[in-house]
Design a protein around this motif. Structure first.
Motif, short mmCIF file in Angstrom:
data_model
loop_
_atom_site.label_atom_id
_atom_site.label_comp_id
_atom_site.label_asym_id
_atom_site.label_seq_id
_atom_site.Cartn_x
_atom_site.Cartn_y
_atom_site.Cartn_z
N VAL A 49 0.85 -1.20 0.00
CA VAL A 49 0.00 0.00 0.00
C VAL A 49 0.88 1.24 0.00
O VAL A 49 2.07 1.18 0.30
CB VAL A 49 -0.94 0.03 1.23
CG1 VAL A 49 -1.92 -1.13 1.19
CG2 VAL A 49 -0.14 0.02 2.52
N ASP A 50 0.25 2.37 -0.34
CA ASP A 50 0.96 3.64 -0.34
C ASP A 50 0.04 4.72 0.23
O ASP A 50 -1.15 4.45 0.52
CB ASP A 50 1.42 4.01 -1.75
CG ASP A 50 2.63 4.94 -1.74
OD1 ASP A 50 2.92 5.51 -0.67
OD2 ASP A 50 3.27 5.09 -2.79
N ASP A 82 -2.58 7.50 0.76
CA ASP A 82 -3.90 7.78 0.19
C ASP A 82 -4.63 6.52 -0.27
O ASP A 82 -5.72 6.61 -0.82
CB ASP A 82 -3.81 8.77 -0.98
CG ASP A 82 -5.13 9.51 -1.20
OD1 ASP A 82 -5.82 9.79 -0.20
OD2 ASP A 82 -5.48 9.78 -2.36
N ASP A 83 -4.05 5.34 -0.04
CA ASP A 83 -4.75 4.10 -0.37
C ASP A 83 -5.76 3.78 0.73
O ASP A 83 -5.49 3.96 1.92
CB ASP A 83 -3.77 2.94 -0.50
CG ASP A 83 -2.97 2.99 -1.78
OD1 ASP A 83 -3.34 3.80 -2.66
OD2 ASP A 83 -1.98 2.26 -1.91
N VAL A 114 -7.70 0.92 2.77
CA VAL A 114 -7.47 -0.48 3.13
C VAL A 114 -8.62 -0.96 4.00
O VAL A 114 -9.21 -0.19 4.77
CB VAL A 114 -6.13 -0.67 3.86
CG1 VAL A 114 -4.98 -0.29 2.96
CG2 VAL A 114 -6.08 0.13 5.15
N ILE A 145 -7.59 4.93 5.73
CA ILE A 145 -6.77 5.49 4.67
C ILE A 145 -5.34 5.63 5.18
O ILE A 145 -5.11 6.11 6.29
CB ILE A 145 -7.31 6.85 4.21
CG1 ILE A 145 -8.71 6.69 3.63
CG2 ILE A 145 -6.39 7.49 3.17
CD1 ILE A 145 -9.38 7.99 3.27
#
Length: 349
Positions: free
Chosen positions: A67-68, A70-71, A73, A169
Motif C-alpha cells: 500500500v501507499d 492515500d490508499d 485499506v 486510509i
C-alpha cells in the motif's frame, strides 16, 4: 451584512385592500413564540477517533509493501512483509527443543509410573519414589517452557506480516523496501473516517451550562445540523486560556463532508428561551433585504422587511419587524405574484 430598511412611503405602495373573505393561492402561518434552546457557536477541529502509527514488532528487512499514501485499506488487509528467515529458524529450533522436552517428559512419566507401582508393593524406598516424582515435575516444567518458546517464536514469525487494524486510509509511509527495522520502528500511519469527533475549547463561563445540558450540534456546509452522539468533557481547564477541552463525538454516518483537520462550527445548547418564530419557508431574501409577506386582519397583503436570527428545526427566529400573532405567507413566490396582480387591478380601477 448591513440590512436596509425600506421607507415608510414604500409600504403604502405595497399595501392593498382586499375583501375580508379573500382566498389566497398560498398557505399562511402565524408568527408565534416558541420555547427554544439558547445556543453558543464555537469553532472546533475535526479529528479521527481511530488514528494510529503501526510499528514493527520484530527485526528484519522490509521485503514487500502493498500500500501507499492515500490508499484505502480494509480491516485485516495485508500491508507489508518483513523478511522472516531469522524467525523461521527460531521456530524450527523451538520446535526441536519442544520435541526433546516432550520425549523426556514421556520418559520421566513412564519411570514414575513404574516406581510408583513397586513403591505401592513396598519394593523401593520412599526416597526413590520422591526422586522419580521430582524428575517427573522437572520434565513437565521443561515441557511447558519449551511450549512457551514455540509459541513465542511463532508469534515473532507472525509479526513479519503486518495487517491493517481497521478500515481506513494510509496517511504516511515511513519505510521503503529493503530498509532494516527493529521493534518500535514506525512503518505506516493511517486514519479511519468511519468515526469522527470535533475538539472544541469552551470558555470557563459556559462550561457549567454545557456540562448540565450535554447537547451539541455540528454545523455542516450544506446548512444541515448533525447532533452529537455524546460529549466528553475534560475535567480540568487550560491554565493559559482558562478553557475546557470538549470532544464532540459524532455518530457513525456516511457523506458528512467532514475530514480530519477541518474547522467546523459547533453549537452548544445552554438553556431555554422564548423566541418569536415563523416557518423558514415564509422568509424571502432579495439582495440585502430579508422580508416576509404579511396578511393583516383585513386581508391586506404587504411586503415587510424583518430582521432574522437563528434557524431552529424548520423555524427561523424573528428579531424585529413582525409581531406575535401576525399572519405570513408560506409561499413568497405566489404571494409576490398575487400582490402584483392585485396592484395592477387596483391601478386599472
Amino acid at each position: 451584512m448591513t440590512q436596509k430598511w425600506m421607507p415608510t412611503a414604500l409600504w403604502g405602495l405595497l399595501l392593498l385592500p382586499f375583501s375580508a373573505q379573500a382566498e389566497f393561492p398560498f398557505e399562511t402561518a402565524t408568527a408565534e413564540r416558541q420555547t427554544l434552546a439558547q445556543e453558543r457557536i464555537l469553532d472546533g477541529r475535526v479529528e479521527a477517533v481511530q488514528r494510529s502509527t503501526i510499528s514493527a514488532q520484530t527485526s528484519g528487512r522490509i521485503r514487500e509493501i502493498y500500500v501507499d499514501v492515500d490508499d484505502f485499506v480494509e480491516a485485516d488487509e495485508l500491508l507489508l512483509r518483513v523478511s522472516d528467515s531469522e524467525q523461521q529458524a527460531r521456530v524450527s529450533q523451538a520446535e526441536g527443543d519442544l520435541a526433546e522436552a516432550r520425549a523426556r517428559f514421556n520418559e520421566a512419566r513412564s519411570e514414575f509410573n513404574r516406581i510408583q507401582d513397586v513403591f505401592d508393593r513396598g519394593v523401593v524406598s520412599r526416597s526413590e519414589f520422591e526422586r522419580a516424582e521430582a524428575e517427573l515435575q522437572s520434565a513437565r516444567a521443561r515441557l511447558r517452557s519449551a511450549e512457551g518458546r514455540v509459541e513465542e517464536a511463532r508469534e515473532q514469525l507472525g509479526y513479519t506480516e503486518v495487517f491493517a487494524p481497521y478500515s481506513g486510509i494510509v496517511t504516511e509511509r515511513h519505510v521503503e523496501v529493503g530498509e532494516s527495522v527493529s521493534p518500535g520502528s514506525p512503518l505506516l500511519s493511517g486514519i479511519s473516517l468511519d468515526r469522527l469527533r470535533v475538539e472544541v475549547d469552551v470558555p470557563q463561563r459556559l462550561i457549567h451550562a454545557v456540562r448540565e445540558r450535554r447537547e451539541a450540534e455540528v454545523l455542516l456546509n450544506d446548512d444541515r445540523r448533525l447532533a452529537a452522539e455524546s460529549l466528553t468533557i475534560f475535567p480540568y481547564a487550560d491554565p493559559a486560556s482558562s478553557t475546557f477541552r470538549i470532544r464532540v463525538n459524532l455518530p457513525e454516518q456516511e457523506d458528512l463532508g467532514l475530514f480530519p483537520g477541518m474547522f467546523v462550527k459547533t453549537a452548544f445548547f445552554l438553556n431555554e428561551v422564548e423566541r418569536l418564530t415563523v416557518p423558514r419557508e415564509a422568509v424571502v431574501y432579495r439582495s440585502e433585504v430579508t422580508a416576509v409577506y404579511v396578511i393583516d386582519d383585513e386581508d391586506r397583503v404587504r411586503f415587510r422587511q424583518v430582521r432574522v436570527g437563528r434557524t431552529y428545526d424548520g423555524y427561523i427566529e424573528i428579531l424585529g419587524g413582525l409581531g406575535e400573532g401576525e399572519r405570513v405567507a408560506l409561499d413568497p413566490v405566489h404571494a409576490a405574484i398575487y400582490l402584483k396582480e392585485h396592484q395592477q387591478v387596483g391601478a386599472d380601477e
